[in-house]
Design a protein around this motif. Structure first.
Motif, short mmCIF file in Angstrom:
data_model
loop_
_atom_site.label_atom_id
_atom_site.label_comp_id
_atom_site.label_asym_id
_atom_site.label_seq_id
_atom_site.Cartn_x
_atom_site.Cartn_y
_atom_site.Cartn_z
N THR A 1 0.85 -1.19 0.00
CA THR A 1 0.00 0.00 0.00
C THR A 1 0.88 1.24 0.00
O THR A 1 1.69 1.44 0.90
CB THR A 1 -0.92 0.02 1.23
OG1 THR A 1 -1.72 -1.16 1.23
CG2 THR A 1 -1.83 1.24 1.20
N TYR B 1 -3.02 3.68 -2.41
CA TYR B 1 -3.24 2.91 -3.65
C TYR B 1 -2.21 1.78 -3.73
O TYR B 1 -1.29 1.69 -2.90
CB TYR B 1 -3.11 3.82 -4.87
CG TYR B 1 -1.69 4.30 -5.12
CD1 TYR B 1 -0.90 3.72 -6.10
CD2 TYR B 1 -1.14 5.34 -4.37
CE1 TYR B 1 0.41 4.15 -6.33
CE2 TYR B 1 0.16 5.79 -4.59
CZ TYR B 1 0.92 5.18 -5.57
OH TYR B 1 2.22 5.61 -5.79
N THR B 2 -2.35 0.92 -4.74
CA THR B 2 -1.34 -0.09 -5.03
C THR B 2 -1.00 -0.03 -6.51
O THR B 2 -1.76 0.49 -7.33
CB THR B 2 -1.83 -1.51 -4.70
OG1 THR B 2 -2.99 -1.82 -5.50
CG2 THR B 2 -2.19 -1.64 -3.23
N SER C 1 -8.46 2.48 -4.86
CA SER C 1 -7.71 3.34 -3.93
C SER C 1 -8.68 3.97 -2.92
O SER C 1 -9.89 3.77 -3.00
CB SER C 1 -6.95 4.44 -4.68
OG SER C 1 -7.83 5.20 -5.49
#
Length: 348
Positions: A120, A134-135, A222
């Protein structure tokens, strides 16, 4: 001046200096603030409660460092920040991280989150309303586990992201720090902004599976966690590995299942048409075997809503890669029938 007079003058000077001295604190208490953050993770489904399958691992919720962000209450712009890592436990068994802040008296917004999440990521932290968790997209290695050596068309999955680590967040808005001459202690509680689900499908032919993964579409990509707002445009797919396991609750002798506990920023409430899961198995011969089913109905079950269990009633059949398909199941099959005599005239 003789030595005796010099000594007398020095003594008088020292006495005057001592009389003029006064004690003062090494730190200005008007800018001394301590923050204590209790991490409450006792009610996280499939991690600390409502665990369906204890035979597979669950995500970790421990943290060793937290980031404290102090924002202007009007502009929402970042004023200062600090990292805290002194860990203890409270009477309820919660982790407590604490540390010092150097801020004057005033009114502030505080935003705190754990800073040890490799998957993350956080960006746009200079403004409370824009800070985003977000990723990134999955790696080429993960894509290979999803699709093997095949040339599968992956466009249908859209943006495939890694699953997020748990992000525990505490928010305090319009918190007043009054003028003070002792240490002020701010106490707050952090909870996760991530959902954890358990996914399972019954399997026949488990002995032919070498590795297995899953892709779920229609998820939030996200979270603007200063506002606690999950984003939904565009929606995203998420990929993760599956475990081979068994479920004694299934009827019949075959209890084999493919399953996983996975994290997500969340299901988008009004998304129905894009909620699909695709199970991808690489068999013992290196072939890709897939099974896709809708999750619309599954997400509406009591198990999904109350316990975050996605229990799919279908059966995923993995065929024996050493057995060739029966050609009698379809296609043109030439046959030779008995001769029949026919008489007639042929025009040349």
């Amino acid at each position: 001046m003789n030595k005796t007079a010099s000594r007398i003058l020095l003594a008088i000077t020292l006495a005057a200096a001592l009389c003029s001295c006064h004690r003062r604190p090494l730190e200005d208490m008007q800018e001394k603030v301590k923050i204590r953050v209790a991490v409450n993770v006792k009610a996280v489904a499939n991690v600390t409660t409502n665990i369906y399958n204890e035979k597979i691992p669950v995500p970790s919720l421990n943290t060793d460092m937290m980031r404290v962000m102090v924002y202007d209450t009007n502009t929402k712009n970042l004023l200062t920040q600090a990292f805290i890592s002194s860990k203890s436990y409270d009477e309820d068994g919660n982790q407590v991280l604490s540390g010092d802040l150097s801020i004057s008296f005033g009114t502030y917004d505080f935003l705190v989150y754990n800073f040890d999440t490799p998957t993350t990521l956080v960006t746009s932290e200079n403004n409370e309303n824009s800070i985003l968790a977000y990723t990134q997209e999955i790696s080429s290695a993960m894509r290979a586990r999803l699709f093997g050596n095949t040339k599968a068309d992956t466009d249908e999955y859209g943006n495939i992201l890694n699953e997020p680590d748990h992000l525990v967040v505490a928010r305090e808005h319009d918190l007043v720090v009054s003028p003070h001459d002792t240490v002020v202690v701010i106490k707050t509680t952090a909870t996760t902004i991530i959902d954890t689900y358990y996914l399972q499908i019954h399997v026949e032919g488990m002995q032919f599976a070498s590795s297995a993964t899953a892709v779920i579409s229609g998820l939030s990509p996200s979270n603007r966690f200063g506002l606690n707002l999950r984003t939904d445009d565009p929606t995203a797919s998420e990929a993760f590995d599956l475990y081979k396991s068994t479920d004694d609750n299934l009827p019949g002798e075959n209890k084999d299942v493919l399953c996983a506990v996975f994290n997500t920023f969340g299901k988008i409430p009004d998304v129905t048409s894009n909620l699909y899961v695709t199970f991808n198995v690489i068999d013992t011969a290196g072939n890709l075997v897939t099974y896709t089913t809708s999750l619309d109905t599954v997400f509406k079950t009591e198990d999904a809503i109350e316990r975050h269990w996605l229990l799919i009633n279908d059966t995923f059949v993995i065929p024996d890669p050493g057995v060739k398909p029966n050609p009698g199941n379809g296609g043109f099959q030439p046959q030779v029938d008995d001769w029949e005599e026919e008489e007639g005239n042929m025009i040349l």
